[in-house]
Design a protein around this motif. Structure first.
Motif, PDB file in Angstrom:
ATOM      1  N   MET A   1       0.828  -1.184   0.000  1.00 28.84           N
ATOM      2  CA  MET A   1       0.000   0.000   0.000  1.00 28.84           C
ATOM      3  C   MET A   1       0.861   1.232   0.000  1.00 28.84           C
ATOM      4  N   ALA A   2       0.230   2.384  -0.142  1.00 28.10           N
ATOM      5  CA  ALA A   2       0.984   3.618  -0.273  1.00 28.10           C
ATOM      6  C   ALA A   2       1.857   3.842   0.947  1.00 28.10           C
ATOM      7  N   SER A   3       3.075   4.217   0.696  1.00 30.77           N
ATOM      8  CA  SER A   3       3.985   4.462   1.799  1.00 30.77           C
ATOM      9  C   SER A   3       4.187   5.952   2.005  1.00 30.77           C
ATOM     10  N   ALA A   4       3.627   6.743   1.111  1.00 30.05           N
ATOM     11  CA  ALA A   4       3.880   8.176   1.172  1.00 30.05           C
ATOM     12  C   ALA A   4       2.798   8.880   1.980  1.00 30.05           C
ATOM     13  N   ALA A   5       3.010  10.166   2.209  1.00 32.14           N
ATOM     14  CA  ALA A   5       2.006  10.979   2.891  1.00 32.14           C
ATOM     15  C   ALA A   5       0.746  11.045   2.030  1.00 32.14           C
ATOM     16  N   PRO A   6      -0.406  11.278   2.640  1.00 31.37           N
ATOM     17  CA  PRO A   6      -1.651  11.325   1.870  1.00 31.37           C
ATOM     18  C   PRO A   6      -1.586  12.366   0.768  1.00 31.37           C
ATOM     19  N   ALA A   7      -2.102  11.999  -0.388  1.00 33.28           N
ATOM     20  CA  ALA A   7      -2.133  12.951  -1.490  1.00 33.28           C
ATOM     21  C   ALA A   7      -3.120  14.049  -1.154  1.00 33.28           C
ATOM     22  N   ARG A   8      -2.895  15.243  -1.721  1.00 30.80           N
ATOM     23  CA  ARG A   8      -3.861  16.308  -1.526  1.00 30.80           C
ATOM     24  C   ARG A   8      -5.183  15.905  -2.155  1.00 30.80           C
ATOM     25  N   THR A   9      -6.275  16.289  -1.507  1.00 33.92           N
ATOM     26  CA  THR A   9      -7.592  15.821  -1.912  1.00 33.92           C
ATOM     27  C   THR A   9      -7.914  16.162  -3.361  1.00 33.92           C
ATOM     28  N   ASP A  10      -7.603  17.392  -3.772  1.00 29.79           N
ATOM     29  CA  ASP A  10      -7.973  17.764  -5.141  1.00 29.79           C
ATOM     30  C   ASP A  10      -7.158  16.989  -6.167  1.00 29.79           C
ATOM     31  N   THR A 195       9.224   9.139  -1.625  1.00 32.67           N
ATOM     32  CA  THR A 195       8.613  10.282  -2.292  1.00 32.67           C
ATOM     33  C   THR A 195       7.611   9.781  -3.328  1.00 32.67           C
ATOM     34  N   GLY A 196       6.341  10.124  -3.136  1.00 32.36           N
ATOM     35  CA  GLY A 196       5.316   9.669  -4.066  1.00 32.36           C
ATOM     36  C   GLY A 196       4.849   8.260  -3.740  1.00 32.36           C
ATOM     37  N   PHE A 197       3.991   7.750  -4.602  1.00 33.85           N
ATOM     38  CA  PHE A 197       3.384   6.448  -4.339  1.00 33.85           C
ATOM     39  C   PHE A 197       4.362   5.306  -4.583  1.00 33.85           C
ATOM     40  N   ALA A 198       4.230   4.253  -3.803  1.00 38.51           N
ATOM     41  CA  ALA A 198       4.917   2.988  -4.078  1.00 38.51           C
ATOM     42  C   ALA A 198       4.104   1.865  -3.463  1.00 38.51           C
ATOM     43  N   PHE A 199       4.169   0.690  -4.053  1.00 37.96           N
ATOM     44  CA  PHE A 199       3.591  -0.484  -3.412  1.00 37.96           C
ATOM     45  C   PHE A 199       4.493  -0.917  -2.252  1.00 37.96           C
TER      46      PHE A 199
END
Ligand SMILES: [Fe+2]
Length: 416
Positions: A1-10, A195-199
């Protein structure tokens, strides 16, 4: 699952709306039958991919994070759960092609219903749910590739050789002479940097020691593979791993999947002339390993490949641009080409956990970790990979005999 901080909602909402389980415009629309039939136990029908990626959002986002959400259809959890033991019993994978109900129209209605519910709920959902939506978008991108490769396999069994993707004019340049690029050696870091999404399986980032080596500056071509065939590569047991030789014998393997006589090949664009300068595709790990042995070189390890790709743009290359692997312009002598796009590259590395790997809590913890047995890592991206989802740290994996994906190879060699 994503290891990064939550993406901004928009941003997340934009990406959720932009995602499509099938990005290309098909030459002929899929019929309900095209979308339902399954060509082999490992493949799934297009309709199942559409429904399963929807089920993922419905289950892990709407059911788990939206109070009072009622499932669109109580049967769908059984039909469209792929492999999540924590989600209970499910329809057997080899039988997915027997599902003539629900119809393709009903599956599309299911997608519309779930899409609308996710969009409505998204702004007020907690960060954990945002991460699951992010994961769901990347999950769907993976299934978009599988949808195409499963469709390719299905169409390959049709004697009329139907093309589902229009032919695109291709470069007429010659294949570049194979060159070598020194790899990084000594202690290097690999794994996702956060940094950014990763599995989950892409981390943790860690150090590995690499001995001096070089990587081929391009992929192995159809023409080079033809030389291997004509030299008797498929008939020389000395070139093959024991399991690979048994696989060749048991299945009568004598060329890559989808090669046809007289320099023809079958692809998403139908029956075409095989380009000797284009990368070879649809080979198993066993074949890649045997070919490398025949040349006197070897396959790169995952770490060698990933360390070399760290400075390469992962959005480069043919990723959903052209219906199959294509020749690229000759290297300008400055470095590696074709690191991303055209074909996934088999490595010599087994799919095992990086040091310190811990699967995520809950059902999504089953995403990758439980498959770390008997599979090999492939790096890069293919002509069926949606651009924007590739990373140097991305770990694709398949059993060594699999070859219905767009799979090829790049050679490596040790320094004496
Ligand atoms: Fe899935």
């Amino acid at each position: 699952m994503a290891s990064a901080a939550p993406a901004r909602t928009d941003d997340l909402l934009t990406r959720f709306r932009a995602r499509r389980a099938l990005t290309i415009d098909l030459a002929t629309p899929l019929s309900d039958a095209d979308a339902t039939v399954q060509s082999m136990p490992d493949a799934s029908p297009a309709k199942w991919h559409l429904a399963h990626t929807t089920w993922f959002f419905e289950t892990f986002v709407l059911r788990d994070h939206v109070p009072g959400y009622e499932p669109f259809d109580a049967h769908f959890a059984y039909l469209f759960n792929s492999y999540y033991e924590a989600e209970g019993a499910r329809h057997a994978r080899p039988q997915r092609g027997m599902l003539t109900r629900p119809s393709l129209d009903r599956v599309r209605a299911y997608r519309a219903h779930v899409d609308a519910a996710v969009e409505a709920a998204l702004p007020s959902l907690p960060a954990a749910a945002h991460n699951l939506i992010d994961l769901g978008c990347h999950h769907e991108a993976q299934h978009e590739e599988l949808l195409l490769t499963d469709l390719l396999h299905l169409m390959s069994l049709n004697p009329t050789n139907p093309a589902v993707w229009p032919r695109t004019p291709q470069s007429t340049s010659e294949a570049a002479t194979l060159g070598w690029v020194d790899g990084r050696s000594g202690l290097v870091e690999i794994g996702h940097n956060g940094t950014g999404f990763a599995f989950d399986c892409e981390g943790p980032r860690h150090r590995v020691h690499l001995t001096p080596h070089a990587l081929a500056d391009r992929l192995v071509t159809n023409g080079e593979w033809q030389d291997f065939v004509e030299a008797g590569g498929y008939r020389d047991a000395a070139l093959w791993l024991s399991d690979g030789w048994a696989w060749v014998q048991a299945n009568g393997i004598e060329a890559p999947l989808h090669w046809r006589d007289d320099w023809q090949q079958f692809g998403l664009d139908g029956l075409t002339r095989r380009d000797p300068a284009a990368p070879v595709a649809h080979i198993s790990y066993y074949e890649a390993d045997a070919y490398a042995r025949w040349t006197g070189f070897r396959l790169p390890t995952e770490s060698e490949w990933e360390a070399a790709a760290a400075t390469v743009d992962p959005a480069s290359g043919n990723q959903l641009d052209v219906a199959g692997p294509v020749r690229t312009l000759p290297a300008d002598g400055s470095g590696l080409t074709q690191m991303f796009g055209d074909v996934w590259q088999w490595t010599a590395s087994a799919f095992l956990p990086h040091p310190g790997f811990r699967a995520a809590e809950g059902a999504v913890g089953e995403y990758n970790g439980k498959f770390m047995s008997g599979q090999m890592v492939l790096k890069g991206a293919s002509c069926a990979t949606p651009r924007g989802t590739s990373r140097a740290s991305y770990r694709n994996f398949f059993p060594p005999a699999a070859r219905w994906q767009f799979t090829g190879l790049r050679l490596a060699r040790d320094f004496e």
